[in-house]
Design a protein around this motif. Structure first.
Motif, PDB file in Angstrom:
ATOM      1  N   LYS A 132      56.722  24.502  75.968  1.00 22.86           N
ATOM      2  CA  LYS A 132      55.782  24.267  77.059  1.00 22.86           C
ATOM      3  C   LYS A 132      55.611  25.490  77.954  1.00 22.86           C
ATOM      4  N   LYS A 133      56.284  26.578  77.608  1.00 22.38           N
ATOM      5  CA  LYS A 133      56.205  27.790  78.414  1.00 22.38           C
ATOM      6  C   LYS A 133      55.421  28.908  77.733  1.00 22.38           C
ATOM      7  N   VAL A 134      55.244  28.814  76.410  1.00 22.54           N
ATOM      8  CA  VAL A 134      54.530  29.853  75.662  1.00 22.54           C
ATOM      9  C   VAL A 134      53.075  29.440  75.514  1.00 22.54           C
ATOM     10  N   ARG A 135      52.167  30.350  75.808  1.00 23.89           N
ATOM     11  CA  ARG A 135      50.738  30.071  75.720  1.00 23.89           C
ATOM     12  C   ARG A 135      50.316  29.794  74.273  1.00 23.89           C
ATOM     13  N   PRO A 136      49.313  28.963  74.051  1.00 24.94           N
ATOM     14  CA  PRO A 136      48.788  28.737  72.700  1.00 24.94           C
ATOM     15  C   PRO A 136      48.423  30.065  72.033  1.00 24.94           C
ATOM     16  N   GLY A 137      48.835  30.218  70.774  1.00 17.23           N
ATOM     17  CA  GLY A 137      48.598  31.459  70.067  1.00 17.23           C
ATOM     18  C   GLY A 137      49.691  32.490  70.266  1.00 17.23           C
ATOM     19  N   GLY A 138      50.596  32.219  71.201  1.00 18.16           N
ATOM     20  CA  GLY A 138      51.729  33.113  71.416  1.00 18.16           C
ATOM     21  C   GLY A 138      52.768  32.936  70.322  1.00 18.16           C
ATOM     22  N   THR A 139      53.899  33.615  70.494  1.00 18.62           N
ATOM     23  CA  THR A 139      54.862  33.720  69.400  1.00 18.62           C
ATOM     24  C   THR A 139      56.278  33.387  69.832  1.00 18.62           C
ATOM     25  N   LEU A 140      56.972  32.632  68.990  1.00 21.92           N
ATOM     26  CA  LEU A 140      58.427  32.603  68.984  1.00 21.92           C
ATOM     27  C   LEU A 140      58.854  33.426  67.776  1.00 21.92           C
ATOM     28  N   LEU A 141      59.684  34.421  68.010  1.00 21.44           N
ATOM     29  CA  LEU A 141      60.073  35.338  66.945  1.00 21.44           C
ATOM     30  C   LEU A 141      61.588  35.414  66.881  1.00 21.44           C
ATOM     31  N   PRO A 166      64.560  30.657  57.087  1.00 28.21           N
ATOM     32  CA  PRO A 166      63.138  30.584  56.747  1.00 28.21           C
ATOM     33  C   PRO A 166      62.608  29.151  56.712  1.00 28.21           C
ATOM     34  N   ALA A 167      63.405  28.215  56.208  1.00 28.62           N
ATOM     35  CA  ALA A 167      62.980  26.819  56.175  1.00 28.62           C
ATOM     36  C   ALA A 167      62.796  26.277  57.592  1.00 28.62           C
ATOM     37  N   MET A 168      63.721  26.610  58.475  1.00 32.48           N
ATOM     38  CA  MET A 168      63.612  26.189  59.864  1.00 32.48           C
ATOM     39  C   MET A 168      62.360  26.776  60.498  1.00 32.48           C
ATOM     40  N   THR A 169      62.081  28.046  60.217  1.00 29.65           N
ATOM     41  CA  THR A 169      60.925  28.720  60.790  1.00 29.65           C
ATOM     42  C   THR A 169      59.623  28.038  60.371  1.00 29.65           C
ATOM     43  N   LYS A 170      59.504  27.688  59.102  1.00 24.00           N
ATOM     44  CA  LYS A 170      58.295  27.022  58.615  1.00 24.00           C
ATOM     45  C   LYS A 170      58.086  25.683  59.312  1.00 24.00           C
ATOM     46  N   ASN A 171      59.149  24.921  59.444  1.00 21.60           N
ATOM     47  CA  ASN A 171      59.031  23.608  60.069  1.00 21.60           C
ATOM     48  C   ASN A 171      58.693  23.713  61.548  1.00 21.60           C
ATOM     49  N   LEU A 172      59.295  24.671  62.227  1.00 27.43           N
ATOM     50  CA  LEU A 172      58.986  24.851  63.646  1.00 27.43           C
ATOM     51  C   LEU A 172      57.551  25.323  63.846  1.00 27.43           C
ATOM     52  N   ALA A 173      57.056  26.139  62.922  1.00 26.64           N
ATOM     53  CA  ALA A 173      55.666  26.609  63.026  1.00 26.64           C
ATOM     54  C   ALA A 173      54.699  25.427  62.975  1.00 26.64           C
ATOM     55  N   LEU A 174      55.023  24.431  62.167  1.00 26.11           N
ATOM     56  CA  LEU A 174      54.188  23.239  62.085  1.00 26.11           C
ATOM     57  C   LEU A 174      54.329  22.385  63.341  1.00 26.11           C
ATOM     58  N   GLU A 175      55.552  22.234  63.805  1.00 27.53           N
ATOM     59  CA  GLU A 175      55.814  21.338  64.934  1.00 27.53           C
ATOM     60  C   GLU A 175      55.333  21.910  66.263  1.00 27.53           C
ATOM     61  N   LEU A 176      55.374  23.238  66.419  1.00 28.81           N
ATOM     62  CA  LEU A 176      55.035  23.853  67.700  1.00 28.81           C
ATOM     63  C   LEU A 176      53.606  24.370  67.768  1.00 28.81           C
ATOM     64  N   PRO A 178      49.845  25.036  68.509  1.00 28.47           N
ATOM     65  CA  PRO A 178      49.377  26.360  68.094  1.00 28.47           C
ATOM     66  C   PRO A 178      50.252  27.540  68.487  1.00 28.47           C
ATOM     67  N   VAL A 179      51.416  27.308  69.082  1.00 30.35           N
ATOM     68  CA  VAL A 179      52.368  28.412  69.235  1.00 30.35           C
ATOM     69  C   VAL A 179      52.816  28.832  67.835  1.00 30.35           C
ATOM     70  N   ARG A 180      52.887  30.129  67.595  1.00 30.63           N
ATOM     71  CA  ARG A 180      53.258  30.635  66.276  1.00 30.63           C
ATOM     72  C   ARG A 180      54.765  30.904  66.230  1.00 30.63           C
ATOM     73  N   VAL A 181      55.370  30.669  65.068  1.00 37.27           N
ATOM     74  CA  VAL A 181      56.814  30.862  64.893  1.00 37.27           C
ATOM     75  C   VAL A 181      57.030  31.701  63.636  1.00 37.27           C
ATOM     76  N   ASN A 182      57.746  32.802  63.774  1.00 34.65           N
ATOM     77  CA  ASN A 182      58.008  33.696  62.646  1.00 34.65           C
ATOM     78  C   ASN A 182      59.440  34.211  62.692  1.00 34.65           C
ATOM     79  N   LEU A 183      59.867  34.752  61.548  1.00 35.48           N
ATOM     80  CA  LEU A 183      61.237  35.249  61.386  1.00 35.48           C
ATOM     81  C   LEU A 183      61.207  36.654  60.813  1.00 35.48           C
ATOM     82  N   ILE A 184      61.976  37.553  61.412  1.00 34.21           N
ATOM     83  CA  ILE A 184      62.187  38.882  60.849  1.00 34.21           C
ATOM     84  C   ILE A 184      63.545  38.885  60.157  1.00 34.21           C
TER      85      ILE A 184
END
Length: 253
Positions: A132-141, A166-176, A178-184
């Motif tokens: 609820k703190k990250v703007r739509p289209g923003g990123t959790l990385l 990676p599995a967690m990242t994919k699921n969070l990307a769906l759940e969160l 339009p906030v985007r979720v990616n993993l380096i």
């Protein structure tokens, strides 16, 4: 007949101008370098870290917008940090400690629990508190690694965590969304943490990598920072894992 060639120099606008980035673990290494890169691209940075003195030095260097000194694996303090953010932010980068390797006969289960907290539960807690703190289209990385993909004695825990991220990242990307979720997923990176872990063997490791990696050099925190900023600015990227290891996985390094 003559022709005249005129060179036009186009000055591009900083890619993160007007945006705010939170770096959890931003006082050294990959976190600090990413914050430095973000500042160069026009962002405001909010830094957190465990060590108040190191955090203060980093904040002074970068003219940080705000700092908070706390242990991010203390989830009550983490929740308070996000609750105290007065305005939305655009991106959150979560760094973490190095991997824990141990054969079963030497396995420290208390340390393993802390490692699971840092590599799996911390990203989940950040996701819950930041949504609820990250703007739509923003990123959790999030930061992960590639070393645990090898099958080797002593790699049981880190291999499990490497596969889970990676599995967690994919699921969070769906759940969160339009906030985007990616993993380096990084290989060896030449950071102060690497120096601490390797001690006297650090230079030997560097030389081995210079000799064997296809890029013929060691990956540094500035390489990770460049990738992190790209992921933040490319709004088509979500649910993905980005390997950055200088080709370490394709050679016996």
């Amino acid at each position: 007949m003559s022709s005249v060639t005129t060179a036009f120099h186009v000055r591009s606008e900083p890619e993160l101008l007007g945006q705010t980035i939170v770096v959890i673990g931003g006082s050294s290494g990959i976190g600090l370098e990413t914050a430095r890169r973000a500042r160069a691209e026009g962002a405001k940075v909010i830094l957190t870290g465990r060590n108040p003195e190191r955090l203060h030095r980093a904040a002074t260097e970068l003219d940080a917008f705000r700092t908070a000194a706390f242990d991010a694996t203390d989830f009550k303090l983490l929740e308070k940090f996000f609750n105290d953010l007065a305005t939305p932010v655009d991106h959150v980068l979560v760094t973490g400690p190095g991997p824990y390797y141990a054969a079963l006969e030497d396995f420290d289960f208390d340390r393993a629990r802390r490692d699971i907290e840092a590599h799996l539960l911390l990203p989940l807690q950040v996701a819950r508190n930041a949504r609820k703190k990250v703007r739509p289209g923003g990123t959790l990385l999030f930061m992960g690694g590639t070393g645990g993909r090898r099958v080797q004695k002593g790699f049981a825990l880190i291999s499990a965590l490497t596969a889970a991220s990676p599995a967690m990242t994919k699921n969070l990307a769906l759940e969160l969304a339009p906030v985007r979720v990616n993993l380096i997923a990084a290989g060896f990176v030449d950071t102060p943490l690497s120096a601490e872990l390797l001690g006297d063997e650090l230079e030997n490791r560097r030389e081995q990598l210079r000799t064997t990696l296809p890029i013929r050099r060691v990956v540094g925190p500035e390489d990770i920072a460049a990738l992190a900023v790209h992921i933040m600015t490319n709004t088509a990227l979500t649910g993905a894992t980005f390997d950055i290891d200088g080709g370490q996985q394709v050679v016996a390094a």
